[in-house]
Design a protein around this motif. Sequence first.
Motif, mmCIF file in Angstrom:
data_model
loop_
_atom_site.group_PDB
_atom_site.id
_atom_site.type_symbol
_atom_site.label_atom_id
_atom_site.label_comp_id
_atom_site.label_asym_id
_atom_site.label_seq_id
_atom_site.Cartn_x
_atom_site.Cartn_y
_atom_site.Cartn_z
ATOM 1 N N LEU A 52 63.878 41.601 37.614
ATOM 2 C CA LEU A 52 63.437 42.758 38.007
ATOM 3 C C LEU A 52 64.472 43.580 38.652
ATOM 4 O O LEU A 52 64.908 42.964 39.687
ATOM 5 N N GLY A 77 52.361 32.430 41.406
ATOM 6 C CA GLY A 77 52.278 33.244 40.174
ATOM 7 C C GLY A 77 51.063 32.511 39.347
ATOM 8 O O GLY A 77 50.214 31.638 39.874
ATOM 9 N N ASP A 99 63.994 35.621 38.526
ATOM 10 C CA ASP A 99 63.236 34.134 38.357
ATOM 11 C C ASP A 99 64.011 33.087 38.120
ATOM 12 O O ASP A 99 64.532 32.783 37.153
ATOM 13 N N TYR A 112 55.846 42.460 35.820
ATOM 14 C CA TYR A 112 55.756 41.400 36.768
ATOM 15 C C TYR A 112 54.495 42.245 37.652
ATOM 16 O O TYR A 112 53.524 41.257 38.001
#
Lengths: 695, 318
Positions: free
Chosen positions: A328, A395, A424, A348
């Motif tokens: 990200l 998540g 991640d 995301y």
Amino acid sequence: MTRLSLNLSHLRFRTKISLGITALLVLFGLFLGTMISTIAAESLRQESRKRGVAITRNLSYRAAEPLLAMDFLRLKNLVDDIRNRSENVNYVFLTDDQNNVLAHTFSGGFPIGLLKANTLGSNRPVHIELLRTDDELVYDCISPIAIDGRILGTVRLGLSRASVDKTIGKLFFTTFALTSGAVAIAFLLASWFARTVTRRIKILKDSAEEVIRGNLDIQTAPVLHGKCYESVPCNLPSCPARGDNRRRCWHLAGSFSRDFQNTENGQSCLDCPVYRANRGDEIQDLSEAFDFMAVTLKGYIEDIREAERLRSKQEQLLRTILNVTPDLVSLQDKDLVYRAVNKAFCGYFNRSEEEILGKTDFELLSAQQADHNFHEDQQILKTQNHLSKEIRVPGRQGMRWFHILKVPVYDGEKVEGLLLTARDITVIKQYQEQLIHSQKMEDLGRLAGGVAHEVNTPLGIILGYAQLILEDLEEEEHADQLMEDIRIIERQAKICRKIVSDLLGFSRSTESTMREVDLNESIVEVISLVGHTFGLNRVRIVQDLDLDIPPIEGDRERLKQVWMNLLNNAFDAIGEDGYIIIQTKLCSHRRRVVITIADTGPGISTRDMNKIFDPFFTTKSVGKGTGLGLSVSFGIIKDHNGRISAFSPVPPEFLKRGDHSLIAQGTGTVFLIELPLWQEELPEDMCEATLDLIT
Amino acid sequence: MLLVNSGSRFFKALPLILLLLLVSACSEEKPKYVNMQHRVELAVPTPPPAITYAYLPQYSHTVSFRRHDPLIRYLRRETGLNIRQVFPNTFDEHLKMVEQGKIDISFSNPLVYVRMADNHGAEAFARIVEPGGKAMFRGQIITRSDHPEISSIQDCRGKKWIAVDRDSAGGFLFDLGYFMDQGLQATDFSEISFAPGPGGKQEKVVLAVHAGKYDIGSIREGTLDVVRDKVDLSQIRVLAHTPWYPSWVYAARRNLDPKTRGLIAAALKRLDPSVPEHRVILAQAGIERIIPSTNTDFDSIRDLVNKISRGRHDKTLP
């Protein structure tokens, strides 16, 4: 007035010039005409007055004699003569010093009002008074008849102004007619002049529009008169002006004209025949400069386009990199407003790029998270120190780990924003956990191996002595109970020896003998050992062996141990009334052998699946399994550079292949072993059979 | 923007410019109205009764006026009489007016006086002393300085002669007597002309000779000074002077009130050139001073007249 100015500003330039010059000429003509006419009219009137003065003075001189003689006839003749001979004389009369009229030219009586209409001036010899009669205007001149200052009488003369006014009228008409003619001619000239100017300005405008449209290949300046290299003896084929029929040579960089003034005995461009033939006025200079500018601009634009294309390519590359990267990435300005984000970032937060850009965390995240981020970001901007941390966030597929890196972005020495990258690292974290676990297991294995090695010797002694005792007791009577106990010791010692052997195998402490092994044969041997026993519990072993499998390099015994462990596990899982399907297959590109052992047992739970290769993990009851079988098998296969994996329940794709109808859907376990044909690393790509299983 | 601003200022100033043009074009004096329809018939004014004073018109009326007006005003003041100068156009008219009593006081040359006295009863009571200090005067015979043929009086024979007047003393008769004395008769001249009247006859003679129209001219002595401003005197040569004759004379008409004559004679006699005011009056009139005179003072004139009369009887005179 503003509206007039606005309307004027809307007029065409040509019209403005024509109107402007015409207006100036009209005004100038009006002014000049009026002034000239006025001056001329005044001059005419002045001349008329002077004429009146002259006639009057002359008359006063001539009248002195007859007046002194009181010769009324002569006086009468005199005034009549003046009246008749002089133009525009309306009347003449004479008075004596008592203002008695002595002679006059009137018929039908004397207009008595005239007598006092004009009087002698104090200083001037002749005084003029403008009189208005019923018909016209008259300059009335009065002059004394005097000798040596002694006034004997007066002469009065009336000079009509009609003819003067008529002449003035003609003068006005002529002046204004001439002015109008001059204005008309000037208007035509101005229009012609304006047209010559505006025509070239229009060419400039058209060229400018062409430039706006993107066409920089324009010709605004007039075509050259002759070629410079023909006018000037020039033998420079490399001169940029040679062959260029559109631009003046003095505008071309590096042309011969640049050197002309230096090389030709101090001559300047003004002496150059090319310059003299092609130079023009300011508009032509402007046109030439415009053409030159267009050419230069064209070059610049091409450079800019190339740079833009490069920049776009770089940007696209950068964006591709940013969008392809699973990390990200975001860029915030110093107000923490998002200025750029990549696709992973958008994905995301499940928002589009447009929804994120221009916003802050307060509009995207929860208030608490946004507040936390805000203070954290402000700290970074203030301290200019980057931040690196790992966070765990919930998540959709469980908790996830992210490695956060926030770096201040500089513009010069000033912090202009904040770059965020979030990677991640959940998988890495899992690997870390597995690594730690493996490390622990390895340490444990080593410990167990060491223990087993140390235990193996006394255990051998115990077993040896137990067997010696048994041999001794065979010869004794009534030692049945003791023999039975010793046999229990022997049996348990053997179990211990098996455990120790497994431990040593697990810890690779045993020696391995690598030679050619016929896999099918090793499998058949093991089946023959257990087939009968399994059959007692109605567990049948189905073989599907590939006869094309060549011998592989391996440890026959240890591989048989693997088959045995797997078959025993299958049997233990089935219990009774089931099938064990064992299959071998040479991989299509013949670099490995795939062995599958499937059973119709209840299968392995997902929770247990990750632990089945761990040592001492067992689902069997106490005393039935050591928990080392699969871990030993894992170690053996690994020693053969192979892989072992398990799937439960048996994947449907596996069931579709071959005759696996014995296995009910949603049950069973299949172990898949891949072995290289030779002692080499197993190829990374998966075998077709393997793919069938896991896809 | 500059164009718009300057244009805007120009348009704002435009009415002012046009107004100035109109004002400059229309500025003119205001006429005074006169009603020309209101007319009356006017009668010739009749002068009030007065003692008339006339100067023999040997010069123009203007010169006569200029010369004698101060003197007449002096006489008005001194005598308290209403004296008015009258202007006969010719010698004959002068004689006639004396005869008719229209001239009370005549200032004439001695020849005219002799005729007035002998024919019309006029009587001399004063005569003047010429500016040269003599109570006599004479004539001059003039020619152009550059005349190629005239150097002496005898050269005048066959020449064209212009004289002042047939009755002029200094301007003709004295000169004719002188020619006769020199042996030249009137018939010896190719032409004898007289200056056209009225008035200014002496000056006309000088001008005619100066212009070359006539070979010789006869004038009263003193005339050249009168025409000094009009003629270049260097081109005029005085060929000869006539003998002296009694000067100009003041005569009263017949039957003039002796008291009036006496008042005027006394006033004239009182003019003293040493008195500044009188000197101006006398100088203006071309007179040194005025002395008493009687009829017998002019017998020499009578002799001349007789000589000329004989010539006229012989028709040798014009």
